[in-house]
Design a protein around this motif. Sequence first.
Motif, short mmCIF file in Angstrom:
data_model
loop_
_atom_site.label_atom_id
_atom_site.label_comp_id
_atom_site.label_asym_id
_atom_site.label_seq_id
_atom_site.Cartn_x
_atom_site.Cartn_y
_atom_site.Cartn_z
N LEU A 1 2.40 4.08 5.21
CA LEU A 1 3.72 3.60 4.81
C LEU A 1 4.34 4.53 3.76
O LEU A 1 5.55 4.80 3.79
CB LEU A 1 3.59 2.18 4.28
CG LEU A 1 4.82 1.27 4.37
CD1 LEU A 1 5.34 1.20 5.79
CD2 LEU A 1 4.45 -0.12 3.87
N ALA A 2 3.52 5.04 2.84
CA ALA A 2 4.04 5.95 1.83
C ALA A 2 4.54 7.25 2.46
O ALA A 2 5.53 7.83 2.00
CB ALA A 2 2.94 6.25 0.80
N LEU A 3 3.88 7.70 3.50
CA LEU A 3 4.37 8.88 4.22
C LEU A 3 5.69 8.58 4.90
O LEU A 3 6.62 9.40 4.88
CB LEU A 3 3.32 9.34 5.24
CG LEU A 3 2.08 10.03 4.64
CD1 LEU A 3 0.97 10.10 5.67
CD2 LEU A 3 2.44 11.43 4.13
N ARG A 4 5.81 7.42 5.51
CA ARG A 4 7.07 7.06 6.16
C ARG A 4 8.21 6.97 5.15
O ARG A 4 9.35 7.29 5.46
CB ARG A 4 6.93 5.71 6.91
CG ARG A 4 5.98 5.75 8.08
CD ARG A 4 6.43 6.75 9.15
NE ARG A 4 7.70 6.38 9.74
CZ ARG A 4 8.79 7.17 9.73
NH1 ARG A 4 8.74 8.37 9.14
NH2 ARG A 4 9.91 6.77 10.30
N ALA A 5 7.89 6.55 3.93
CA ALA A 5 8.92 6.48 2.89
C ALA A 5 9.48 7.86 2.58
O ALA A 5 10.59 7.98 2.03
CB ALA A 5 8.34 5.86 1.62
N ARG A 6 8.74 8.90 2.94
CA ARG A 6 9.17 10.28 2.70
C ARG A 6 9.58 10.97 4.00
O ARG A 6 9.54 12.20 4.09
CB ARG A 6 8.03 11.03 1.99
CG ARG A 6 7.85 10.52 0.57
CD ARG A 6 6.49 10.80 -0.03
NE ARG A 6 6.48 10.28 -1.41
CZ ARG A 6 6.25 8.98 -1.71
NH1 ARG A 6 6.00 8.11 -0.75
NH2 ARG A 6 6.28 8.58 -2.96
N ASP A 7 9.92 10.15 5.00
CA ASP A 7 10.39 10.64 6.31
C ASP A 7 9.32 11.37 7.09
O ASP A 7 9.62 12.08 8.06
CB ASP A 7 11.61 11.57 6.14
CG ASP A 7 12.81 10.88 5.53
OD1 ASP A 7 12.81 9.63 5.45
OD2 ASP A 7 13.76 11.59 5.14
N LEU A 8 8.06 11.21 6.73
CA LEU A 8 6.97 11.89 7.41
C LEU A 8 6.28 10.92 8.37
O LEU A 8 6.00 9.78 8.00
CB LEU A 8 5.96 12.42 6.39
CG LEU A 8 6.55 13.39 5.35
CD1 LEU A 8 5.50 13.74 4.30
CD2 LEU A 8 7.11 14.64 6.00
N VAL A 9 6.00 11.38 9.58
CA VAL A 9 5.36 10.54 10.60
C VAL A 9 3.87 10.88 10.66
O VAL A 9 3.50 11.99 11.04
CB VAL A 9 6.01 10.76 11.98
CG1 VAL A 9 5.31 9.90 13.03
CG2 VAL A 9 7.51 10.42 11.93
N PRO A 10 3.01 9.93 10.27
CA PRO A 10 1.57 10.22 10.25
C PRO A 10 0.93 10.07 11.63
O PRO A 10 1.26 9.17 12.39
CB PRO A 10 1.02 9.16 9.28
CG PRO A 10 1.96 8.00 9.43
CD PRO A 10 3.31 8.60 9.71
N GLU A 11 0.02 10.98 11.92
CA GLU A 11 -0.84 10.87 13.09
C GLU A 11 -2.24 10.59 12.56
O GLU A 11 -2.84 11.43 11.88
CB GLU A 11 -0.83 12.17 13.91
CG GLU A 11 0.54 12.56 14.46
CD GLU A 11 0.96 11.66 15.60
OE1 GLU A 11 0.09 11.00 16.19
OE2 GLU A 11 2.18 11.63 15.90
#
Length: 303
Positions: free
Chosen positions: A74-84
């Motif tokens: 979720l923290a990555l998504r907050a920075r517009d990053l899509v985690p795999e």
Amino acid sequence: MSTTSVVPAREQIEEVVTEASLAPSIHDTQPWHWFAGSGRLELFADPSLLLGAIDPDGRQLLISCGAALYYARLALRARDLVPEVTVLPYGPGYADLDMDLAGREPLATIHVSTVLPPDAGERALVTAMRDRITDRRPLRPAPVQATVVEELGQAAEAEGCWLAALGATDVDTMWLDTMDRHVAAGGTGGIGMDAPGRSPTAPVEARRPTVVALGTDADRPVDRMAAGQAVARILLTAAAHGAAARPVGHAEDIDAIRVRVRELLRSTGHVQMIILVGYPLPGGSPVEPARRRPTSEILTIVD
């Protein structure tokens, strides 16, 4: 904008791990360590924080690490990053949470493959992640709205788990069985569970907060990691709706309670967590957040 591979900046990695440390964990042990390098972020268990007396096989440790993994996503998504995310990238392992293995092989590996702004639902969960703290003050003796329970179920399903609401009879049976077991062991009746409150004049189903059971079809390490991610998503989904949700005390630690709930539900799966969901009572003193481990203590970055 999208690319085939994205490497977060060092500052972003530190921010993500700091926010991931807000995740709930067994007795607030925060039993995880992160390793960043070669374009990936890896999550390890911290075997020194295993509570062997109440969690001998590391079930709750894995659930805790799963919760931290969801917060990192979720923290990555907050920075517009899509985690795999790859859970247990080196194979099933962790059958008995071997401590040497736990310290040497990652529970999960995260790569960032693209850049994409979060949607409205993700933004609501990010806000909840940054604001939520575990609140164990009394809840109103009333269930949450059915639409909220439905969304909690969807949150569990999104992480590969299931959620079942416990009826009034099931809840009473669970609490009475737990009381009997505690007294038989020499207790005084103060069992330390978050017992749901009642109002003597309301219909029985309306006299208590909502109680739900989170479960998995199997009980492998990968299932426990999934349960941890589901717990985190459920707690944040509840918070986004203005509700308070928290795991039920002794049900976290005592296998027999979860087995009894499984019997009450006539389920062939495995109950991993029992969660109390309700609305806070008005007034009361603010709840202070629990101390978090410093980011420097839980993150290693290799440039």
